[in-house]
Design a protein around this motif. Sequence first.
Motif, short mmCIF file in Angstrom:
data_model
loop_
_atom_site.label_atom_id
_atom_site.label_comp_id
_atom_site.label_asym_id
_atom_site.label_seq_id
_atom_site.Cartn_x
_atom_site.Cartn_y
_atom_site.Cartn_z
N THR A 1 -48.35 48.19 -25.79
CA THR A 1 -49.65 48.10 -26.58
C THR A 1 -50.51 49.34 -26.33
OG1 THR A 1 -50.65 46.63 -25.01
CG2 THR A 1 -49.46 45.70 -27.08
N SER B 1 -42.93 37.43 -28.73
CA SER B 1 -44.28 38.03 -29.26
C SER B 1 -45.01 38.63 -28.16
CB SER B 1 -44.89 36.46 -29.57
OG SER B 1 -45.12 35.66 -28.53
N ILE B 2 -46.32 38.80 -28.48
CA ILE B 2 -46.91 39.58 -27.66
C ILE B 2 -47.40 39.37 -26.37
CG2 ILE B 2 -49.26 41.11 -27.68
CD1 ILE B 2 -47.40 41.48 -30.32
N SER C 1 -55.19 38.82 -23.22
CA SER C 1 -56.17 39.04 -24.39
C SER C 1 -56.58 40.46 -24.48
CB SER C 1 -57.29 38.19 -24.11
OG SER C 1 -57.29 36.91 -24.15
N CYS D 1 -54.03 42.75 -23.68
CA CYS D 1 -52.88 43.22 -24.57
C CYS D 1 -53.38 43.12 -26.01
CB CYS D 1 -51.79 42.55 -23.88
SG CYS D 1 -49.94 43.12 -24.47
N LEU D 2 -53.65 42.00 -26.48
CA LEU D 2 -53.96 41.83 -28.09
C LEU D 2 -55.02 42.76 -28.44
CD1 LEU D 2 -53.67 37.99 -27.88
CD2 LEU D 2 -52.59 39.58 -29.51
N ALA E 1 -54.73 45.32 -31.25
CA ALA E 1 -55.55 45.22 -32.65
C ALA E 1 -56.18 46.63 -32.93
CB ALA E 1 -56.61 44.25 -32.28
N CYS F 1 -42.73 41.17 -34.49
CA CYS F 1 -42.40 40.42 -33.64
C CYS F 1 -40.81 39.66 -33.40
CB CYS F 1 -43.37 39.26 -33.30
SG CYS F 1 -45.02 39.87 -32.56
N HIS G 1 -51.59 29.16 -34.65
CA HIS G 1 -50.52 29.62 -33.69
C HIS G 1 -49.10 28.98 -34.07
CE1 HIS G 1 -53.50 31.55 -31.59
NE2 HIS G 1 -54.34 30.82 -31.60
N ASP H 1 -47.84 30.40 -27.26
CA ASP H 1 -49.01 31.33 -28.14
C ASP H 1 -50.36 30.88 -28.19
OD1 ASP H 1 -47.04 33.05 -31.05
OD2 ASP H 1 -47.08 33.47 -28.78
N GLN I 1 -53.48 32.56 -25.96
CA GLN I 1 -54.56 32.98 -26.58
C GLN I 1 -55.83 32.06 -26.85
OE1 GLN I 1 -53.20 35.01 -30.40
NE2 GLN I 1 -51.31 35.24 -29.56
#
Lengths: 377, 82, 422
Positions: free
Chosen positions: A17, A37-38, A150, A152-153, A157, A168, C366, C371, C375
């Motif tokens: 990312t 996923s992430i 977070s 990473c997200l 973003a 994904c 989610h 996930d 998050q």
Amino acid sequence: MSQAWDVIVVGAGIVGTACARACACAGMKVLVVTQGSIAEGTTGAGMGHVVILDDSEAQFALTEYSRRLWRALLPDLPAAVEVVQCGTLWVAADQEEMDEVQRKAAFYQKHAVRATQLDAQTLRQAEPNLRPDLAGGLQVYDDMVVYPPSACLALLAQAQQQGAEVRCHASVARFLPGGGVVLTDGTKIPCAQAVNAAGCGAPALTPGLPVQRRKGHLVITDRYPDYIHHQIIELGYLKSAHVVSSDSVAFNIQPRQTGQMLIGSSRQNGDESPDVDHAILTRMLKRAKWYMPGIDQLQALRCWTGFRPATPDKLPLIGPSPRQDHVWLATGHEGLGITTSLATGSLLADLILERVPEIPAEPYLPARLLTGDLKDV
Amino acid sequence: MSDTVTLHINGRPVQVPQGTTVAAALEIAGQTYSRRSVSHKARGALCGMGVCFECRVTIDNVPHCRSCQTLCVQGMEVVTDD
Amino acid sequence: MTRSRQNWDVLVVGAGPAGMAAACEAAQAGARVALLDSQHTLGGQIWHGEQQHPKSRAARHWFSRVQALDITVFTRTTVVAAFSPQSLLAETPKGPLVFDWHRLILATGARELFIPFPGWTTPHVTGAGGLQSLVKSGWPIQGKRVVLAGSGPLLLAVAQAIKKEGAHVCCIAEQTPWLRLAAFGQGAAAHISKLWQGVDIGLSLLGVPYHCGWWPVRAEGQDLLRRVTLSNGRRERSIECDVLACGFGLVPNLKLASLLGCAGGGPFVSVDSHQQTPREHVYCAGELTGIGGVDAALVEGRIAGLCAAGQLDRARTLFPRRRSWHCFQDKMAQAFGLQEALKSLPDEHTVVCRCEDISYGQLVSHANWQDAKLQTRCGMGSCQGCTCGASLQFLLGWSRASERPPVLSTSIKTLIGEETGH
């Protein structure tokens, strides 16, 4: 050749990312593909420290540069990243380690890294829960802790704000010789450039890549706000990270914003199982107890493992893949993925765009370890 | 041995029968909640069997003790969140 | 060598009916048996606090049998991890204990399923079995107005027990519709002991309103419960009360079985006719294999104990009895299955993860548990998803990712696992 994207980044952990963000911010059209996923790999399992290490000039240059980039990014990070600006306390158990403290202090002063030496008494005041007979320590002020998933997200973003796209559950089978990737479902995505940022999955895409899985353990406690005020690392950590062949533990504890604490660390090669190894967990916790005698009274909520992608010379691989055209590598970050992710992204974007990077890229180029044939290390 | 136990809850003495849990003692003392949640809401015992962790209090300076799983002992100091 | 660190022929984890029965049969067959439980006394949840004063013939029988046989009992001993392939790590007030085992029987029972609804986190909203446990351990219930809500015969058993202690039971709201319940009652009557139990409970609860097809939708009160609102999907009724005890059935405590690699990923542990799990030498009995109550637990425990001790022929004689109780178990599951309408109980502001105050609205977007956890911090608090995980499995069909030790919050001293001074 599809004109949809300029670069495909394989891997959506912190390094992937960060690369996506750097490339997108440099004007490239970026596609990120990830098998799950992430932040599902190493990034989701690790400690989240942003820390300067000076094992080698090259490691110092990369961590220092990257930490500066993190600090510049702080105002733009959402609260979910849970930044804790606690700094790092390196603790010395004896005079030999105090000599190392002094060496580091001098080195950091020379390089304008804010740090202060602590003697035994000021160390006790800074961290009352440490054993009282330690020799002293070094406080490095601008190190910090983030919550990796977070973070990473947040990087992703920012990449998406610059037009990057993410797919994904799109597992890459191999790179296309002409540029791009082929997914395991057969889909071909041609592209001028592709980045292998797949962490522990990188060798599957770049055969012969000298990246090994190095298993680590972590324990998270219940909430004990004010138990520690800094991230604390024993100087012996460096010896542990140095050891390539056998199992080792080194004391490392990190405060989270919630008041919970993450306790580490362990390193094992060759154990592929994600199960907790109680023998090494015991060693790791006993080491923690040696440094913080009261720690065994605390409640542990969960123990887990993660795998660090490790190279033989403790530096990541950032640069063109010597044996694959149109492929760039950004992997092998061992325990410094979070710290050096931003610098990795920056260097990679510079290399792809043939710009002069802020720090010399030579020490991290894959060609040092991967030439025509696989080098034995 | 006496049939009752005296402990302190938030500094106030409370007398309860032997074999009473701290969770029950809280209610006997009129202390209807054991802790404040992350967003500061009052919380008390839910599952009664030690798996939900809502009944947590500090006992003799040790935080995170599940009061429904702890028997009252003479002289115990129990502190709840405010 | 400490007294725990022996190579037990048969190690039984959980001393409810299933565990007690298993330990007795194994010990009777000559095995060296250790029986572990986290509580102060034996009995599990259903016979909680009854060791000195059993309230049923079955309880009396098994408590005295455990006493009479050569079984080494370890109470206040909570298994927290699989220390090695053939040993378990346990936490006790005096420090960790390690148990080596030859054959292992898991009888860790079940816990209540909680379905979040607005106001369910208000103090004095408890589980149904939860209230019973609290009252058994001294929680004052006399004169308190109590509403019971949820699903299952447990609601009746709790109502009966607290009424005896002086509670004023305002009503019982059973979500199962009347027709299904009547059909179950007819089927249950085939099991004579259940018929008598039903009559006994029915008599003692004369005068207590029993509403079928109703469930709780709201609990109100500032820091303390004042009022509960029930609904049947068409109408609502509100009741001023002091306590709401709600339990929507039971879910098995699978975590240890999961850590041992024998849970299989399904809602219960699968066992063969010998009560053996897919992992060799590990057996399972009681609610872990299916929610069936005391009778199924006892016969399964007996079979597991006999098989673990090598007495397969004797075990076989109990198969018909087990079949019969499994038949009853199936009827129970059919009758008290949770209605789809209950999946709409939480609104977007309803707290689902109580440890971290994460609301339903934050979670629904989610894709899965993993996930959501990464998050939102859901499931990352003290209970490690024990409560919210089961709720979300019901509400959204989310299954848990692979489990990690410890089984529950444990001291670091225990995880270090060095036995001292026992």
